[in-house]
Structure formats: structure tokens, C-alpha cells
Design a protein around this motif. Structure first.
Motif, mmCIF file in Angstrom:
data_model
loop_
_atom_site.group_PDB
_atom_site.id
_atom_site.type_symbol
_atom_site.label_atom_id
_atom_site.label_comp_id
_atom_site.label_asym_id
_atom_site.label_seq_id
_atom_site.Cartn_x
_atom_site.Cartn_y
_atom_site.Cartn_z
ATOM 1 N N ALA A 140 0.830 -1.205 0.000
ATOM 2 C CA ALA A 140 0.000 0.000 0.000
ATOM 3 C C ALA A 140 0.865 1.256 0.000
ATOM 4 O O ALA A 140 0.601 2.198 -0.759
ATOM 5 C CB ALA A 140 -0.938 -0.010 1.199
ATOM 6 N N LYS A 141 1.884 1.268 0.823
ATOM 7 C CA LYS A 141 2.753 2.447 0.907
ATOM 8 C C LYS A 141 3.427 2.728 -0.435
ATOM 9 O O LYS A 141 3.446 3.876 -0.904
ATOM 10 C CB LYS A 141 3.811 2.240 1.989
ATOM 11 N N ALA A 142 3.954 1.696 -1.081
ATOM 12 C CA ALA A 142 4.613 1.881 -2.377
ATOM 13 C C ALA A 142 3.620 2.293 -3.458
ATOM 14 O O ALA A 142 3.901 3.161 -4.284
ATOM 15 C CB ALA A 142 5.334 0.596 -2.788
ATOM 16 N N THR A 143 2.447 1.703 -3.434
ATOM 17 C CA THR A 143 1.455 1.971 -4.476
ATOM 18 C C THR A 143 0.915 3.384 -4.396
ATOM 19 O O THR A 143 0.679 4.023 -5.429
ATOM 20 C CB THR A 143 0.305 0.950 -4.389
ATOM 21 N N ARG A 144 0.717 3.911 -3.204
ATOM 22 C CA ARG A 144 0.164 5.271 -3.074
ATOM 23 C C ARG A 144 1.071 6.324 -3.707
ATOM 24 O O ARG A 144 0.617 7.426 -4.000
ATOM 25 C CB ARG A 144 -0.135 5.589 -1.619
ATOM 26 N N GLY A 145 2.327 6.002 -3.969
ATOM 27 C CA GLY A 145 3.232 6.938 -4.631
ATOM 28 C C GLY A 145 3.190 6.867 -6.143
ATOM 29 O O GLY A 145 3.859 7.641 -6.818
ATOM 30 N N GLU A 146 2.399 5.957 -6.689
ATOM 31 C CA GLU A 146 2.330 5.798 -8.141
ATOM 32 C C GLU A 146 1.499 6.900 -8.790
ATOM 33 O O GLU A 146 0.516 7.372 -8.212
ATOM 34 C CB GLU A 146 1.692 4.452 -8.500
ATOM 35 N N ASN A 147 1.894 7.258 -10.005
ATOM 36 C CA ASN A 147 1.103 8.206 -10.794
ATOM 37 C C ASN A 147 -0.269 7.602 -11.063
ATOM 38 O O ASN A 147 -0.377 6.437 -11.436
ATOM 39 C CB ASN A 147 1.781 8.514 -12.130
ATOM 40 N N GLY A 148 -1.304 8.383 -10.851
ATOM 41 C CA GLY A 148 -2.664 7.942 -11.137
ATOM 42 C C GLY A 148 -3.354 7.215 -10.003
ATOM 43 O O GLY A 148 -4.525 6.887 -10.101
ATOM 44 N N CYS A 149 -2.642 6.962 -8.910
ATOM 45 C CA CYS A 149 -3.259 6.305 -7.759
ATOM 46 C C CYS A 149 -3.925 7.373 -6.884
ATOM 47 O O CYS A 149 -3.267 8.272 -6.377
ATOM 48 C CB CYS A 149 -2.224 5.534 -6.946
#
Length: 99
Positions: free
Chosen positions: A26-35
Motif C-alpha cells: 500500500a505504501k509503495a502503491t500510493r506513490g504511483e502516478n494515477g493512484c
């Protein structure tokens, strides 16, 4: 907007490693563009059930997410746990109106 939501049911022995794995994902994904939103929630009545809830700007952002190294690491870790069932769905929406 794309919404992904569903549940993952685990064996009781897989709960602790799943929490660690899900937190990192979750922590890594929240930094993705478009999330727009990405989280796991543990069911208070059934601690072996986790709900995932995601919001993405568009399909391209979601597809890019599937290609991320942390997604591969998550899937690898999940394959080592005892998953009893999973039910995850995707929906496209034009947006929400405030109640």
C-alpha cells in the motif's frame, strides 16, 4: 475513475505476514502516478479476511501499477501464504457525488 475492491481470505497462520506484505504494498502503491487511493483493511469480525480498496485515475494508471516491481514482490509474497479465497472486482465510474 477505476475502482478495485474485494476481499482476500487467509489461513490464520498467514495473517501476520499478510499484514506486513499489504502494508509495504500500500505504501509503495500510493506513490504511483494515477493512484488516488489504495488501502487494505482487516475485518474486525473475521481477522483472517482483508478488504482491498483502490481508486485509479484511469485504466492506463491501473495497468502501469500491474507492471511495478512492488506488485511483483507482493504477488510473490502472497503466493507463499495460505490464501483460502479471493474475490476482487473492478468498476469504472464517472465519479461520485457528495452526499
Amino acid at each position: 475513475m477505476i475502482i478495485v475492491t474485494g476481499t482476500i481470505d487467509l489461513d490464520e497462520g498467514s495473517i501476520a505476514p499478510a499484514k506486513e506484505l499489504a502494508g509495504a504494498m500500500a505504501k509503495a502503491t500510493r506513490g504511483e502516478n494515477g493512484c488516488l487511493s489504495y488501502a487494505f483493511y482487516q475485518d474486525i469480525e473475521n481477522p483472517a479476511r482483508f478488504r482491498i480498496y483502490e481508486e485509479w485515475e484511469d485504466e492506463a494508471a491501473l495497468q502501469a501499477h500491474f507492471k511495478q516491481p512492488h506488485m511483483a514482490k507482493f504477488n510473490e509474497g502472497l503466493s507463499k501464504l495460505k490464501v483460502l479465497g479471493a474475490d476482487v472486482k473492478k468498476a469504472e465510474t464517472e465519479g461520485f457525488k457528495k452526499l
